[in-house]
Enzyme design. Structure first.
Site, PDB file in Angstrom:
ATOM      1  N   ASN A   9       7.752   6.293  -0.035  1.00 38.19           N
ATOM      2  CA  ASN A   9       7.291   6.009   1.557  1.00 38.19           C
ATOM      3  C   ASN A   9       6.704   4.602   1.762  1.00 38.19           C
ATOM      4  O   ASN A   9       5.260   4.424   1.411  1.00 38.19           O
ATOM      5  CB  ASN A   9       6.531   7.186   2.073  1.00 38.19           C
ATOM      6  CG  ASN A   9       6.110   6.902   3.763  1.00 38.19           C
ATOM      7  OD1 ASN A   9       6.688   5.961   4.206  1.00 38.19           O
ATOM      8  ND2 ASN A   9       5.283   7.734   4.002  1.00 38.19           N
ATOM      9  N   LYS A  11       5.789   3.284   4.514  1.00 39.18           N
ATOM     10  CA  LYS A  11       5.000   3.002   5.553  1.00 39.18           C
ATOM     11  C   LYS A  11       5.133   1.802   6.416  1.00 39.18           C
ATOM     12  O   LYS A  11       6.269   1.196   6.493  1.00 39.18           O
ATOM     13  CB  LYS A  11       3.523   3.241   5.291  1.00 39.18           C
ATOM     14  CG  LYS A  11       3.272   4.628   4.503  1.00 39.18           C
ATOM     15  CD  LYS A  11       2.092   5.064   4.482  1.00 39.18           C
ATOM     16  CE  LYS A  11       1.907   6.248   3.270  1.00 39.18           C
ATOM     17  NZ  LYS A  11       0.718   6.742   3.437  1.00 39.18           N
ATOM     18  N   HIS A  95       5.219  13.304   9.027  1.00 39.70           N
ATOM     19  CA  HIS A  95       4.120  13.183   8.290  1.00 39.70           C
ATOM     20  C   HIS A  95       2.910  13.060   8.786  1.00 39.70           C
ATOM     21  O   HIS A  95       2.972  13.154  10.093  1.00 39.70           O
ATOM     22  CB  HIS A  95       4.650  11.611   7.923  1.00 39.70           C
ATOM     23  CG  HIS A  95       3.697  10.904   6.656  1.00 39.70           C
ATOM     24  ND1 HIS A  95       2.361  10.544   7.024  1.00 39.70           N
ATOM     25  CD2 HIS A  95       3.846  10.770   5.623  1.00 39.70           C
ATOM     26  CE1 HIS A  95       2.004  10.278   5.801  1.00 39.70           C
ATOM     27  NE2 HIS A  95       2.935  10.317   4.710  1.00 39.70           N
ATOM     28  N   GLU A  97       0.526  11.306   9.113  1.00 35.52           N
ATOM     29  CA  GLU A  97       0.018  10.205   9.947  1.00 35.52           C
ATOM     30  C   GLU A  97       0.835  10.251  11.462  1.00 35.52           C
ATOM     31  O   GLU A  97       0.013   9.911  12.216  1.00 35.52           O
ATOM     32  CB  GLU A  97       0.377   8.745   9.202  1.00 35.52           C
ATOM     33  CG  GLU A  97      -0.528   8.640   8.088  1.00 35.52           C
ATOM     34  CD  GLU A  97       0.329   7.617   6.823  1.00 35.52           C
ATOM     35  OE1 GLU A  97       1.193   7.142   7.180  1.00 35.52           O
ATOM     36  OE2 GLU A  97      -0.427   7.811   5.809  1.00 35.52           O
ATOM     37  N   GLU A 167       2.081  17.747   1.051  1.00 37.51           N
ATOM     38  CA  GLU A 167       1.165  16.626   0.847  1.00 37.51           C
ATOM     39  C   GLU A 167      -0.127  17.043   1.629  1.00 37.51           C
ATOM     40  O   GLU A 167      -0.584  16.850   2.860  1.00 37.51           O
ATOM     41  CB  GLU A 167       1.604  15.527   2.117  1.00 37.51           C
ATOM     42  CG  GLU A 167       2.919  14.996   1.437  1.00 37.51           C
ATOM     43  CD  GLU A 167       3.342  13.456   1.988  1.00 37.51           C
ATOM     44  OE1 GLU A 167       3.594  12.731   0.843  1.00 37.51           O
ATOM     45  OE2 GLU A 167       2.908  13.089   3.167  1.00 37.51           O
ATOM     46  N   GLY A 173      -3.336   8.646   0.180  1.00 34.74           N
ATOM     47  CA  GLY A 173      -4.027   7.318   0.246  1.00 34.74           C
ATOM     48  C   GLY A 173      -5.525   7.340  -0.110  1.00 34.74           C
ATOM     49  O   GLY A 173      -6.017   6.296   0.276  1.00 34.74           O
ATOM     50  N   SER A 213      -1.198  10.568  -3.450  1.00 33.26           N
ATOM     51  CA  SER A 213      -1.883   9.793  -4.547  1.00 33.26           C
ATOM     52  C   SER A 213      -1.241   9.989  -5.853  1.00 33.26           C
ATOM     53  O   SER A 213      -1.741  10.013  -6.821  1.00 33.26           O
ATOM     54  CB  SER A 213      -3.422  10.146  -4.704  1.00 33.26           C
ATOM     55  OG  SER A 213      -3.893   9.537  -3.436  1.00 33.26           O
TER      56      SER A 213
HETATM   57  C1  PEP Z   1       2.560   9.344   1.709  1.00 31.84           C
HETATM   58  O1  PEP Z   1       2.205   8.663   2.689  1.00 31.84           O
HETATM   59  O2  PEP Z   1       3.483  10.094   1.965  1.00 31.84           O
HETATM   60  C2  PEP Z   1       1.735   9.402   0.449  1.00 31.84           C
HETATM   61  C3  PEP Z   1       1.783  10.456  -0.220  1.00 31.84           C
HETATM   62  O3  PEP Z   1       0.957   8.395   0.331  1.00 31.84           O
HETATM   63  P1  PEP Z   1      -0.016   7.994  -1.075  1.00 31.84           P
HETATM   64  O4  PEP Z   1       0.825   8.309  -2.299  1.00 31.84           O
HETATM   65  O5  PEP Z   1      -0.283   6.546  -0.876  1.00 31.84           O
HETATM   66  O6  PEP Z   1      -1.139   8.967  -1.065  1.00 31.84           O
END
Ligand code: PEP
Length: 253
Positions: A9, A11, A95, A97, A167, A173, A213
């Site tokens: 992703n 973003k 997501h 976000e 998630e 992040g 992460s």
């Molecule tokens: C994400 O945004 O779906 C995600 C898992 O980000 P990160 O791997 O940076 O934590």
């Protein structure tokens, strides 16, 4: 047996030129990879160029959002018909976000899931709890509601096609990953909820990715868990070589 699926992703990162160059490099690196599905979720503006750059290779392209209407007065939005017309095969929906910054509700996400399926675009449905929800023992309640409402009114055949990305928001992040055991426990609970909603066959087939992460160091252990079928990877997908290590970690089991 479920195939592993590793999705990046990006973003709101990279220009079109950088995106195309990264996809070309990734397609080259992964051209002989087998038994793994590789996806990149990219900004809308570069989707068409990335679909072209990935043609004939192992990498498929995902949108990071979509409206559920086919067309109309929705300034700034992109419809499933538009995505389909340029060859986009996947779409990331719900997501955290988008839930947090754009106030997306489970009901709105459900409309998008149904629209994606109607257009034969595979939805990746993101769910997950906040830190205070985990700390107050509400994880199950939160993911139960997200799944019940987000996957409402789907047939069994439709439900099978939905990819679920678990998630935990506190792990996105932040560099804090759920331990493999912690993630596995929640993935098992998710499969249990899917069994309750759609039966054992669907629960057995549905792909559940872990996200939060995931990186080159922890991916193998996470994806070795029996209910973790791959990853949704943010930060570690931006560098093609790092992402390649994550992909390979999904191929080892
Ligand atoms: C994400 O945004 O779906 C995600 C898992 O980000 P990160 O791997 O940076 O934590």
């Amino acid at each position: 047996m479920r195939r592993k699926m590793v999705a990046g992703n990006w973003k709101m990162n990279k220009t079109n030129i950088e995106g195309v160059s990264a996809i070309k490099e990734l397609v080259k690196l992964t051209k002989d990879y087998k038994n793994i599905d590789i996806i990149i979720g990219a900004p809308t503006i570069m989707l068409e160029a990335l679909v072209k750059a990935s043609e004939g290779g192992t990498v498929k392209i995902a949108a990071q959002n979509m409206h559920y209407k086919e067309s109309g007065a929705f300034t700034g939005e992109t419809s499933p018909a538009m995505l389909k017309s340029i060859g986009v095969e996947y779409v990331i929906l719900g997501h955290s976000e988008r839930r947090e910054y754009f106030f997306e509700t489970n009901q709105f996400i459900n409309e998008k899931i149904k629209a994606a399926l109607a257009y034969e675009i595979t939805p990746i449905l993101c769910i997950g709890e906040k830190l205070e929800e985990r700390e107050t023992g509400k994880t199950f309640e939160v993911i139960f509601k997200q799944l019940k409402e987000g996957m409402a009114n789907l047939t069994k055949e439709e439900a099978k096609k939905v990819i679920i990305a678990y998630e935990p928001i506190w792990a996105i992040g932040t560099g804090k990953t759920a331990t493999p055991a912690m993630a596995e426990e929640t993935h098992k609970e998710i499969r249990g909820i899917i069994t309750e909603m759609f039966g054992e066959e669907v629960a057995h087939e549905v792909i559940i990715q872990y996200g939060g992460s995931m990186n080159a160091n922890n991916a193998a252990e996470l994806m070795a868990q029996s209910n973790i079928d791959g990853g949704l990877v943010g930060g570690a997908s931006l560098d093609v070589k790092v992402f390649d290590v994550v992909i390979k970690a999904g191929m080892t089991k």
